[in-house]
Design a protein around this motif. Sequence first.
Motif, PDB file in Angstrom:
ATOM      1  N   ASP A  23      -2.403   3.923   2.673  1.00  5.41           N
ATOM      2  CA  ASP A  23      -2.391   3.978   4.138  1.00  5.41           C
ATOM      3  C   ASP A  23      -1.170   3.227   4.647  1.00  5.41           C
ATOM      4  OD1 ASP A  23      -4.755   5.370   4.304  1.00  5.41           O
ATOM      5  OD2 ASP A  23      -5.966   3.650   4.926  1.00  5.41           O
ATOM      6  N   THR A 106      -1.695   8.592   4.163  1.00  2.00           N
ATOM      7  CA  THR A 106      -2.243   8.566   5.510  1.00  2.00           C
ATOM      8  C   THR A 106      -1.449   7.587   6.368  1.00  2.00           C
ATOM      9  OG1 THR A 106      -4.496   9.200   4.905  1.00  2.00           O
ATOM     10  CG2 THR A 106      -4.245   7.920   6.908  1.00  2.00           C
ATOM     11  N   THR A 119      -2.846  12.593   7.997  1.00  2.00           N
ATOM     12  CA  THR A 119      -3.012  12.593   6.535  1.00  2.00           C
ATOM     13  C   THR A 119      -2.318  13.786   5.896  1.00  2.00           C
ATOM     14  OG1 THR A 119      -5.106  11.376   6.567  1.00  2.00           O
ATOM     15  CG2 THR A 119      -4.682  12.743   4.648  1.00  2.00           C
TER      16      THR A 119
END
Length: 328
Positions: A23, A106, A119
């Motif tokens: 992330d 993401t 994403t």
Amino acid sequence: MAPLPPAVRRQGPVLVVGDANLDLVLTGDVVPRFGQVEQLLDAADLTLGGSASIVAAGLGALGTEVSLVARIGDDLFGRLTLEALVRRGVHVAGIGTDPELPSALTVILSAPGDRAILTLPGAIPQVRGDDVTDEMLARCAHVHVASYFLLPGLAAGLPDLFARARSAGCTTSLDTNWDPAEAWAGVLDVLPLVDVLLPNTAELRAVSDLLPAGAGAGDVAARATALARLGPLVVVKDGAAGGLAATADGVLHAPAGVTDVVDTTGAGDSFDAGFLAAWADGHPVESCLRWAVAAGSLSTRALGGTPGQATRGEVAALVAGTAGSGPT
């Protein structure tokens, strides 16, 4: 309401199946403005992401033996993902490398009270139920599946996987996460093979709306109870209200712990990890729920899904402060 009885289950390692990625969490002035406008951020952090990965990392932080089955690409992001999981004590032998697809990524645009999520699925959808072998099932006591709607191949084979898991003596759990298509196809069909369903309130409403007219209406407790009639224990993440657990016969509530919230990214996955850590130790549902709420609350104290995840001692201390007791 009388406390719910403990489930009859064996204790031991947890096998998590689902998504693995990094992330990139951005905070500050994160609302995009096109026209080549440069915006200055307050913070940016590259952390372990993916619902299944965050659950596995949370279990590792809590001292639970855990393995992850997932797919990554043969690239830098994939290698960094593996390194982050290993640092958390997650067994990664079940993570396959796709030679043609990139690792997923993401980007989270985190604003006060809300966030946007972008994403790139990459290799994530390549996970299949057959990736979980009978040998893996023989070595674990519980199988958890996350990100159902990002994994169409796994979703199609999930009834077979959960049936094999139950035949091997494992209990099962499912966190669907949100359905980008908002169709929620197939979820009701698999619930009779799920021991623990772990939705948030928005997911609970969406799934319960699939029930016959009127059957899934009402407040959070009523909707959870309606889904529980299909078979699973329904454990709901209820934000600042904490959490609740419902069977067809009763509902338990657990209040949220008091924490200074920095970022809620991945808090629901850490909630799952807290519940499953206590579940894998054989504790009754009431204690599992308190551990879930404590783990989810503590995870919000840092930016990203995993940097703020709690240790076993931290969760036990917060549980003791909110309920007076809990598994240690």
